[in-house]
Design an enzyme around this catalytic site. Sequence first.
Site, PDB file in Angstrom:
ATOM      1  N   ASN A 116      77.097  42.829  14.692  1.00 19.67           N
ATOM      2  CA  ASN A 116      77.010  42.763  16.156  1.00 19.67           C
ATOM      3  C   ASN A 116      77.715  41.523  16.709  1.00 19.67           C
ATOM      4  O   ASN A 116      78.402  41.569  17.717  1.00 19.67           O
ATOM      5  CB  ASN A 116      75.542  42.760  16.610  1.00 19.67           C
ATOM      6  CG  ASN A 116      74.857  44.073  16.280  1.00 19.67           C
ATOM      7  OD1 ASN A 116      75.510  45.009  15.797  1.00 19.67           O
ATOM      8  ND2 ASN A 116      73.574  44.154  16.521  1.00 19.67           N
ATOM      9  N   THR A 161     106.897  47.212  57.788  1.00 19.24           N
ATOM     10  CA  THR A 161     105.456  47.447  57.869  1.00 19.24           C
ATOM     11  C   THR A 161     105.318  48.919  58.224  1.00 19.24           C
ATOM     12  O   THR A 161     106.173  49.469  58.925  1.00 19.24           O
ATOM     13  CB  THR A 161     104.767  46.585  58.951  1.00 19.24           C
ATOM     14  OG1 THR A 161     105.264  46.983  60.234  1.00 19.24           O
ATOM     15  CG2 THR A 161     105.040  45.092  58.765  1.00 19.24           C
ATOM     16  N   HIS A 162     104.294  49.559  57.678  1.00 20.73           N
ATOM     17  CA  HIS A 162     104.110  51.014  57.859  1.00 20.73           C
ATOM     18  C   HIS A 162     105.347  51.776  57.368  1.00 20.73           C
ATOM     19  O   HIS A 162     105.618  52.872  57.851  1.00 20.73           O
ATOM     20  CB  HIS A 162     103.822  51.384  59.321  1.00 20.73           C
ATOM     21  CG  HIS A 162     102.744  50.561  59.948  1.00 20.73           C
ATOM     22  ND1 HIS A 162     101.432  50.962  60.009  1.00 20.73           N
ATOM     23  CD2 HIS A 162     102.793  49.324  60.514  1.00 20.73           C
ATOM     24  CE1 HIS A 162     100.710  50.022  60.599  1.00 20.73           C
ATOM     25  NE2 HIS A 162     101.507  49.006  60.908  1.00 20.73           N
ATOM     26  N   SER A 289     118.619  64.061  34.850  1.00 24.44           N
ATOM     27  CA  SER A 289     117.859  65.302  34.974  1.00 24.44           C
ATOM     28  C   SER A 289     118.430  66.308  33.985  1.00 24.44           C
ATOM     29  O   SER A 289     119.630  66.318  33.712  1.00 24.44           O
ATOM     30  CB  SER A 289     117.989  65.831  36.399  1.00 24.44           C
ATOM     31  OG  SER A 289     117.777  67.224  36.414  1.00 24.44           O
ATOM     32  N   LYS A 295     121.707  63.585  39.115  1.00 22.96           N
ATOM     33  CA  LYS A 295     120.493  62.762  39.200  1.00 22.96           C
ATOM     34  C   LYS A 295     120.503  61.526  38.313  1.00 22.96           C
ATOM     35  O   LYS A 295     121.020  61.534  37.205  1.00 22.96           O
ATOM     36  CB  LYS A 295     119.266  63.617  38.802  1.00 22.96           C
ATOM     37  CG  LYS A 295     118.815  64.598  39.835  1.00 22.96           C
ATOM     38  CD  LYS A 295     118.388  63.960  41.140  1.00 22.96           C
ATOM     39  CE  LYS A 295     117.041  63.297  41.063  1.00 22.96           C
ATOM     40  NZ  LYS A 295     115.948  64.256  40.851  1.00 22.96           N
ATOM     41  N   ASN A 297     117.318  58.938  37.626  1.00 23.37           N
ATOM     42  CA  ASN A 297     115.932  58.699  38.026  1.00 23.37           C
ATOM     43  C   ASN A 297     115.415  57.334  37.573  1.00 23.37           C
ATOM     44  O   ASN A 297     115.671  56.924  36.445  1.00 23.37           O
ATOM     45  CB  ASN A 297     115.028  59.792  37.447  1.00 23.37           C
ATOM     46  CG  ASN A 297     115.427  61.164  37.955  1.00 23.37           C
ATOM     47  OD1 ASN A 297     115.847  61.313  39.105  1.00 23.37           O
ATOM     48  ND2 ASN A 297     115.335  62.168  37.098  1.00 23.37           N
ATOM     49  N   GLU A 302     108.868  54.423  37.858  1.00 18.59           N
ATOM     50  CA  GLU A 302     107.862  55.471  38.093  1.00 18.59           C
ATOM     51  C   GLU A 302     106.727  55.391  37.080  1.00 18.59           C
ATOM     52  O   GLU A 302     105.549  55.513  37.425  1.00 18.59           O
ATOM     53  CB  GLU A 302     108.509  56.844  38.006  1.00 18.59           C
ATOM     54  CG  GLU A 302     109.518  57.130  39.105  1.00 18.59           C
ATOM     55  CD  GLU A 302     110.303  58.388  38.787  1.00 18.59           C
ATOM     56  OE1 GLU A 302     109.790  59.474  39.031  1.00 18.59           O
ATOM     57  OE2 GLU A 302     111.428  58.279  38.254  1.00 18.59           O
ATOM     58  N   TYR A 329      72.735  45.036  21.586  1.00 16.18           N
ATOM     59  CA  TYR A 329      73.852  45.857  21.119  1.00 16.18           C
ATOM     60  C   TYR A 329      73.450  47.334  21.073  1.00 16.18           C
ATOM     61  O   TYR A 329      72.347  47.685  20.673  1.00 16.18           O
ATOM     62  CB  TYR A 329      74.311  45.417  19.713  1.00 16.18           C
ATOM     63  CG  TYR A 329      75.475  46.262  19.231  1.00 16.18           C
ATOM     64  CD1 TYR A 329      76.780  45.959  19.588  1.00 16.18           C
ATOM     65  CD2 TYR A 329      75.243  47.414  18.477  1.00 16.18           C
ATOM     66  CE1 TYR A 329      77.845  46.763  19.196  1.00 16.18           C
ATOM     67  CE2 TYR A 329      76.311  48.224  18.081  1.00 16.18           C
ATOM     68  CZ  TYR A 329      77.600  47.890  18.444  1.00 16.18           C
ATOM     69  OH  TYR A 329      78.634  48.689  18.072  1.00 16.18           O
TER      70      TYR A 329
END
Length: 470
Positions: A116, A161-162, A289, A295, A297, A302, A329
């Site tokens: 433990n 902003t936004h 792609s 493409k 990417n 991501e 424990y």
Amino acid sequence: MAKKTNHQPPARSGRFSAGAAREANAYTASIGFDHRLAAHDITGSIAHARMLHHVGLLTKSEATSIVRGLNAIGRKIAAGRFRWKRELEDVHMNIEAELTRRVPAGAKLHTGRSRNEQVALDTRLWLRDEICSLANELHLLQLALVELGEKYRDVIIPGYTHLQRAQPVLLAHHLLAYVEMFERDYERLLDCLVRVNVCPLGSGAIAGSTLPLDREFVARELGFVDARHRPVLTQNSMDAVADRDFVVEFCAAAALLAVHQSRLCEDLALWSTVEFGFIRIGDAYTTGSSLMPQKKNPDIAELTRGKAGRVIGNLVSVLTMLKGLPLTYNSDMQEDKERLFDTVDTARSSVCILTAMLHHVDVNRRACAAAASDPGLLATDLADWLVQKGMPFRQAHHVVGELVALAETKGRPLNKLTPAELRKVDKALTPAALRVFDLGAAMQRRHGIGSPSVKEVRRQLDRWHKSLRH
Ligand code: ARG
């Protein structure tokens, strides 16, 4: 059902007449993942053995043979030649069983010690090393951002902003915002390290030991010391084996770091679109792609964004695992390991790949300049100009708002209205007002500490460069 195995784990001897059922062992064994703690388990055991000798519970030759045996096992594991046995449940019992097979004194190693506290110790030792590596890697990520900012230090982009164009900023200012966030992440990691770096050995299974152990000796051996080299020990044996708040703290710091990285990646992904076109990510750090030939990417950005989800999930897992546990424990706690390992692996790999990718980011000066030339970005400057002429800010905001609406109806940019049109909106709007739209001068005006003026950003870049390059 319950078959006796050849490798009866030491924890089952005596009390049990039979070995665990194969499926029970398959379900409960942690060796499949906790073998990652092996090197630190050995370090902890060596220190424990030295302490046992120090207090007279092991002879010199017993301690020496144990240390030698453990080092030999360590080398075998490092070389990938150690055969882990699932019947022996976990890393602790695998190593101890192998030691005992090699040296008779191995049977004395577990004197005054429980798994433990051993697992708490190993996790602390392992995490301590990982935090130091991650913290260093994080500084390199900050440095990559600073260097990108320096390379393009005169580039101006719209700030948003936004996700709507707001005011102009230097690209370096935008990048330095992340350097600040990562610095707080760095501080959180080091702060967390203070509470990781506490020695639980001597706590036993729950209630310490009746043997004359020297807790301070073993803490010193393992580097559990404060800035003044005084040993740092857990102060309650039950707390020491029951809590994993140091794991939670690390996972929380890592989750926030992952969120910051995720936001940076979202910015980079947006900036690399045709619509923005502010940056180009090097081919080596993008993918194509399978169907669309044009493409390119931003996969790394991501995936870093996506992996923030699992890091947050790991934090929630560990918190949930702990919340209903009675002291001390409980086997549930074995579930912390995979979540912790995954958090460390994800955090470290994300920080490192992002750093590498940033070294392959090129900025498209022309696209940035085109976007930053939008005079709408300086509408607030015009309101400030009116304020300096004595107009209350609320009124100035209204006047400039009317001007924006007028420009929109006329289908012309804000800085292309005629003196007559300006005067019609408000007589305070003399032709001199249009000088506000000189972008270069506008950038000089933002001079406060933390503002995006050329001078202030230069100062901040220098400050970071100095502190990160130390
Ligand atoms: N494999 C266990 C874990 O990861 C080690 C501690 C086991 N202790 C026990 N009493 N079963 O938590």
